[in-house]
Design an enzyme around this catalytic site. Sequence first.
Site, PDB file in Angstrom:
ATOM      1  N   CYS A 107       0.834  -1.201   0.000  1.00 52.24           N
ATOM      2  CA  CYS A 107       0.000   0.000   0.000  1.00 52.24           C
ATOM      3  C   CYS A 107       0.873   1.257   0.000  1.00 52.24           C
ATOM      4  CB  CYS A 107      -0.912   0.019   1.221  1.00 52.24           C
ATOM      5  SG  CYS A 107      -1.969   1.491   1.288  1.00 52.24           S
ATOM      6  N   ASN A 207       0.596  -7.851 -10.965  1.00 48.38           N
ATOM      7  CA  ASN A 207      -0.405  -6.828 -10.689  1.00 48.38           C
ATOM      8  C   ASN A 207       0.067  -5.480 -11.243  1.00 48.38           C
ATOM      9  OD1 ASN A 207      -1.313  -4.962  -7.769  1.00 48.38           O
ATOM     10  ND2 ASN A 207      -2.685  -5.515  -9.408  1.00 48.38           N
TER      11      ASN A 207
END
Length: 347
Positions: A107, A207
């Site tokens: 994150c 990703n």
Amino acid sequence: MTQHIVIKELFDKPIGKKLWVAPMAGVTDRPFRTLCKYFGAGHAVSEMMTADKTLRMSKKSLYRANFDGEIAPISAQIAGSDPQELAEAARYQVANGAQIVDINMGCPAKKVCNKLAGSALLQDEDLVARILDTVVAAVDVPVTLKTRLGYLNGHENIMRVAKRAEEAGIAALALHGRTREDMYLNTARYSLIKDVKSMLNIPVIANGDIDSPEKAKYVLDYTGADAVMIGRAAQGRPWIFREIAHYLETGEYLTAPNIEEVKTVLLGHLSELYEFYGEYSGCRISRKHIAWYTKGLRSSNEFRQNMYKVESTADQYKVVEEYFDHLLAHGEIMSDVQAEAVNLLDH
């Protein structure tokens, strides 16, 4: 169920197993994960949950840890910087029903990194190692890792972090092809994901910027990854998993959903959100989803400005239904964005 069996089931032959839903705070709640799985996603990771036990019983944390009736395997993502707190959080989530624990080291949000959590951890490889060792030892279920290429551009340390993760017993690695410095800017770099995959013996999930069937196929082919993880491209477009699965299996494109199907999916999603969150939160959380679903539709900006003013779930549902009925009554078949996409595919 052993760690080996749980992870193996995620990568068995069905095409859907190659398609994962990326954990996104404020987005990938249980209703969203369920919807993506309905459209063909093989696996979905929960929203990030703090390891701080003083916040464990907060309203937000309880919603995020709600796995009631979810399609297995259930994966709970935890975030923090203290190895023992993370180990305790992992044990708590397993007791809560998680069959996989995922550690967040990816994150980039400022409020997370300021607490030396998320991708900020990549600045301290010794701490990363202690966290991985401690959490893996704390539970009997598979532990996976979601991370980035590094903290700063020019200082990418993913090769060392990935190797250390494998040595610690991490069962699978999901890798976003950007650094923390990149946030979501620039383009995802798949070459490092390819290098990581070629080095490791554990599954690697690619990703970043995977937003179409052909992009998913390219990334899988180029990196050799075992699966792709899709995040922002699924917002308001959960059928992307169906489209990608069909393309990977047949090499052909599915026709974009028409307005009638978009209406049906959205109204069904709203009903699930209302039931899950209740009146007050259900109405407010639904607003962003409605905005995503209606992006590119005719007169959608004006509709959204009016929709944001609605304060009850009943009225919100009604204005959405009326908006789509108006589109259908005036012969709208698909959105301008969808029509443009189909036109590009035809040429």
